[in-house]
Design an enzyme around this catalytic site. Structure first.
Site, short mmCIF file in Angstrom:
data_model
loop_
_atom_site.label_atom_id
_atom_site.label_comp_id
_atom_site.label_asym_id
_atom_site.label_seq_id
_atom_site.Cartn_x
_atom_site.Cartn_y
_atom_site.Cartn_z
N LYS A 178 -25.79 -40.68 -12.20
CA LYS A 178 -27.49 -40.79 -12.71
C LYS A 178 -27.18 -40.56 -13.84
CE LYS A 178 -30.95 -39.06 -12.24
NZ LYS A 178 -30.98 -39.44 -13.86
N GLU A 252 -25.23 -26.40 -13.28
CA GLU A 252 -25.16 -25.33 -15.13
C GLU A 252 -26.58 -25.61 -15.61
OE1 GLU A 252 -25.20 -24.57 -18.50
OE2 GLU A 252 -24.48 -27.08 -18.28
N CYS A 286 -28.15 -25.95 -24.11
CA CYS A 286 -28.12 -24.03 -23.11
C CYS A 286 -27.34 -23.39 -23.57
CB CYS A 286 -27.30 -25.21 -21.72
SG CYS A 286 -25.69 -25.66 -22.11
N GLU A 386 -36.88 -20.59 -22.44
CA GLU A 386 -35.83 -21.56 -22.82
C GLU A 386 -36.84 -22.59 -23.94
OE1 GLU A 386 -31.30 -23.80 -22.43
OE2 GLU A 386 -32.92 -24.06 -20.25
#
Length: 484
Positions: A178, A252, A286, A386
């Site tokens: 997806k 992750e 990331c 973040e």
């Protein structure tokens, strides 16, 4: 050239969507629609999972020898190698990754993953006999986990698709991918190459869609494992669903990594390294090391050199080869980063470079000015959360122990670096910082080694034999026959 599509890739061919819903792919630079593709619905996911389920339960793929699967993936790798430039351009068009980074990482790195996993698969212990503790031999098999839901993010779409699809299919699994709604185009090119390579029908299926589509896929009873890359918040929700269903899952997730600059570091080389490790993909990574730790004695030198280096980086059209920092993927991401820049000032940090407002010379696109905050306390939100944009926090430390403490003072544990001319001291720091990956005077992802995070940065590992093993179940067969 039109990039519009009107079908999904299901069951080895192009399938009509169940609804007329459409995803508009918008250029982050021009703010214009560059493509329209179908938006997946639960019905489309049901069709894709059914195709994957049939291919796994009844088809040839899981029953082939590893060598036969390897041969098909080798053919795919050869075809992929011929499309690296086209793939890089597609990703730049759909999400604004600077073409310099796209041609360095957005397509070559996925191809390198394929090649690396092929090497690993050739040597992987798919079935091995070991002496049993009770005297008889034991056959230990790695068998495919089943139907895999692969859910990549928008920032490095092919990179994160390959880390899931290639080990999954080499292991004998079948997959439903997806793609993120912002970046569906690259997956269509991948589908064409899979077909050309002779991957059997239903082994890989692709349905792009948003959050509701993804949640339906994650919770689908026909899925045996979920492999997800994305935000920690989304990862928690996925983990909860998989936990309830006892479904295998690998995650992750986010990061807020620290780069420790020791006093003996070669400052010029360090700044060149930090410009990449902290600001790769316009800060939308990331593993970006957005906390820069400098000693109080050397703080001003590091800050001044970092400001000087980042100020020279070119911001603008991502299709310009000279561009080093492009736009944010979407207006919402631009607004998110700008809110953090305002928050940093409210918290008492000092803007040493940048700040809110469009970069000079730009009057359209979802850009933000590369921003460096000085006088940052690690407890500030800009140092803990973040941001996913070109925003750096320079944080002072007292000594090496204090630097390690600050680096570890985070809910994340994904990446990091230390910069020093003393390799032994650098390795000592690397062993003490609690992250899944770490670099001494460099940062990279070696596809022969496991990648993943401690703490809230994820569960499980990608790359290396460990990454391939994530898509297998272990079976022990006890036998009275002598070992062969």
């Amino acid at each position: 050239m039109s990039h519009d599509r009107d079908t999904f890739f299901i069951g080895g061919g192009w399938a009509a969507p169940a609804s007329t819903d459409v995803l508009e792919v918008v250029s982050p630079h021009s703010e214009q629609v560059v493509a329209r593709v179908p938006e997946g619905t639960p019905a489309d996911i049901d069709a894709a999972v059914a195709a994957a389920r049939k291919a796994f339960d009844e088809g040839p793929w899981p029953r082939m020898s590893p060598e036969e699967r390897i041969a098909v993936v080798e053919a795919f790798s050869g075809l992929y190698a011929g499309k690296l430039a086209e793939m890089a351009d597609l990703i730049t068009i759909e999400m604004g990754s600077p073409t310099s980074f796209a041609n360095l990482a957005q397509s070559p790195a996925p191809w390198m993953q394929i090649e690396s996993f092929l090497t690993i698969a050739r040597e992987f212990p798919w079935e091995a006999t070991r002496p049993g503790a009770l005297g008889g031999p034991v056959v230990v098999r790695h068998e495919p986990v089943g139907v895999v839901a692969a859910i990549p993010p928008w920032n490095v779409p092919q990179f994160t698709i390959m880390s899931k699809v290639i080990p999954a299919i080499l292991a004998g699994c079948t997959v439903v991918v997806k793609p993120a709604p912002e970046t569906p185009l690259d997956a269509y090119l991948m589908a064409e190459l899979l077909m050309e390579a002779g991957v059997p029908e239903g082994v890989v299926n692709i349905v792009a869609g948003g959050r509701e589509t993804g949640e339906h896929l994650v919770s689908h009873p026909g899925v045996d494992k979920v492999a997800f890359t994305g935000s920690t918040a989304a990862g928690r929700k996925i983990a909860a669903i998989c936990g309830e269903q006892l479904k295998r899952v690998s995650l992750e997730l986010g990061g807020k990594s620290a780069a420790i600059v020791l006093d003996d570091a070669d400052l010029a080389a360090t700044i060149e390294g930090l410009k990449f490790t902290a600001l790769m993909n316009s800060g939308q990574a990331c593993v970006a090391q957005t906390r820069i730790l400098a000693s109080r004695a050397n703080y001003d030198n590091v800050l001044d050199a970092l400001v000087e280096g980042v100020a020279k980086m070119q911001v603008g059209d991502p299709m310009d080869p000279a561009t080093e920092i492009g736009p944010m993927v979407a207006q919402r991401q631009q607004e998110r980063v700008e809110k953090y820049i305002a928050l940093g000032q409210e918290e008492g940090a000092r803007v040493a470079l940048g700040g809110n407002g469009m970069p000079e010379g730009l009057d359209h696109g979802w850009y933000v000015r590369p921003t460096i905050f000085a006088d940052v306390d690690n407890r500030m939100r800009i140092a803990q959360e973040e941001i996913f944009g070109p925003v750096l926090s320079v944080i002072p430390f007292d000594d090496v122990d204090d630097a390690v403490r600050i680096a570890n003072d985070s809910e994340y544990g994904l990446a990091g670096t230390v910069w020093t001319t003393d390799d032994k001291a650098g390795l000592d720091v690397a062993r003490r910082v609690r992250t899944g990956t770490y670099g001494v005077n460099t940062y990279t992802m070696d596809f022969a080694a496991p990648f993943g995070g401690f703490k809230n940065s994820g569960v499980g590992r990608e790359f290396g034999p460990e990454g391939l093993g994530q898509f297998t179940e272990l079976k022990s067969i006890y036998t009275s026959l002598p070992a062969t």
